[in-house]
Write an enzyme that holds these catalytic residues in place. Structure first.
Site, short mmCIF file in Angstrom:
data_model
loop_
_atom_site.label_atom_id
_atom_site.label_comp_id
_atom_site.label_asym_id
_atom_site.label_seq_id
_atom_site.Cartn_x
_atom_site.Cartn_y
_atom_site.Cartn_z
CB SER A 176 -0.88 0.00 1.25
OG SER A 176 -1.51 1.26 1.44
CE1 TYR A 189 -4.85 -1.69 4.77
CE2 TYR A 189 -3.67 0.37 4.48
CZ TYR A 189 -4.27 -0.75 3.94
OH TYR A 189 -4.29 -0.92 2.58
#
Length: 285
Positions: A176, A189
């Site tokens: 990501s 996350y």
């Protein structure tokens, strides 16, 4: 909403386009060649989002796709749709955070297709709630880490021995933009995706000389259900999310599938150990 919170939703990486969303360009024509004819691809998180789009795209280009997810009904439906369109796919229910299930998933692929040429370790979840670090429940951190970081570790651990025996292989992990920068209020996350990028680089160094090429891809906001949930959690519209990116639009899951397939193809033979920015320019500035 505070500025850090607005930035955080940009990193979560997935959402369903809604009415009034900034329009996206028409999908590029499907490649005429079948780059993956005869290749067996192991793929995690194939029930929705980027994983689903990648499974469908790989099958269209000739791959035999063996994919997993935790939602059996969705997995079986995707398998049936791929087969109905002339592709080859098999769904196997597995939770990537459980080592015995990962081992069984990998072994089942080898039993069915004889080998693993390419592995796409894509399964991932978002932080359940947006909050500063001192308010993040430890159980939420553990849940995100279990799927996103431990899951990638376990998958590579069990994929690599099969590739080593064959003397070649390719692995693409889904990281990501959160692996490259920090985003406030989504510490679990963010930390998990930094771990994915780090695991990718370490493994790439360890196995490059043994003809196993390992990379990661770094999406930003992509049109999968994850962004829909994140947008609701942060109280943002899709237009506001798109404004945070230089391209001023949300990236489509099919676009991410093409990036992943390029990294997995022989065309990317010189690319080793990278976390490829596929965010629409977010990391450029």
């Amino acid at each position: 909403m505070s500025a850090p919170s607005r930035r955080s939703v940009l990193a979560t990486g997935a959402g369903v386009l809604g009415a009034g969303m900034v329009s996206t360009p028409a999908a590029a024509a499907a490649p005429s060649e079948r780059r993956f004819d005869g290749k067996t691809v192991l793929l995690t998180g194939g029930t929705s989002g980027i994983g689903k789009a990648t499974a469908y795209a790989l099958a269209r280009e000739g791959a035999r796709v063996f994919f997993c997810g935790r939602r059996a009904a969705l997995g079986r439906r995707n398998e049936q749709e791929i087969r109905a369109s002339g592709g080859e796919a098999t769904f196997h229910r597995a939770d990537v955070g459980i080592e015995s299930e990962v081992s069984a998933f990998v072994a089942a692929c080898v039993r069915r297709y004889g080998r693993i040429d390419i592995a796409v370790n894509n399964a991932g979840i978002e932080t359940p709630r947006a909050a500063p670090l001192h308010e993040q429940p430890a159980e939420d951190f553990d849940a995100v880490w279990r799927t996103n970081a431990r899951g990638v570790f376990l998958c590579m651990k069990h994929e690599l021995p099969h590739m080593l025996r064959r003397g070649r292989g390719v692995i693409v992990n889904t990281a990501s933009i959160s692996a490259e920068v920090g985003f406030a209020t989504i510490a679990p996350y963010n930390a998990s995706k930094h771990a994915v990028a780090s695991l990718t680089k370490v493994a790439a160094l360890e196995y490059a000389a043994r003809n196993i090429r390992i990379n990661a891809v770094a999406p930003g906001a992509v049109d999968t259900p994850m962004l829909e949930r994140a947008a609701k959690a942060f109280g943002m519209t899709y237009e506001q999310i798109a404004e945070g990116y230089p391209v001023k639009r949300i990236i489509r899951a099919e676009e991410m599938a093409r990036v992943i397939m390029w990294l997995a193809s022989d065309e990317a033979g010189a690319v080793v150990g990278t976390d490829l920015d596929a965010s629409g320019g977010y990391l450029t500035g």
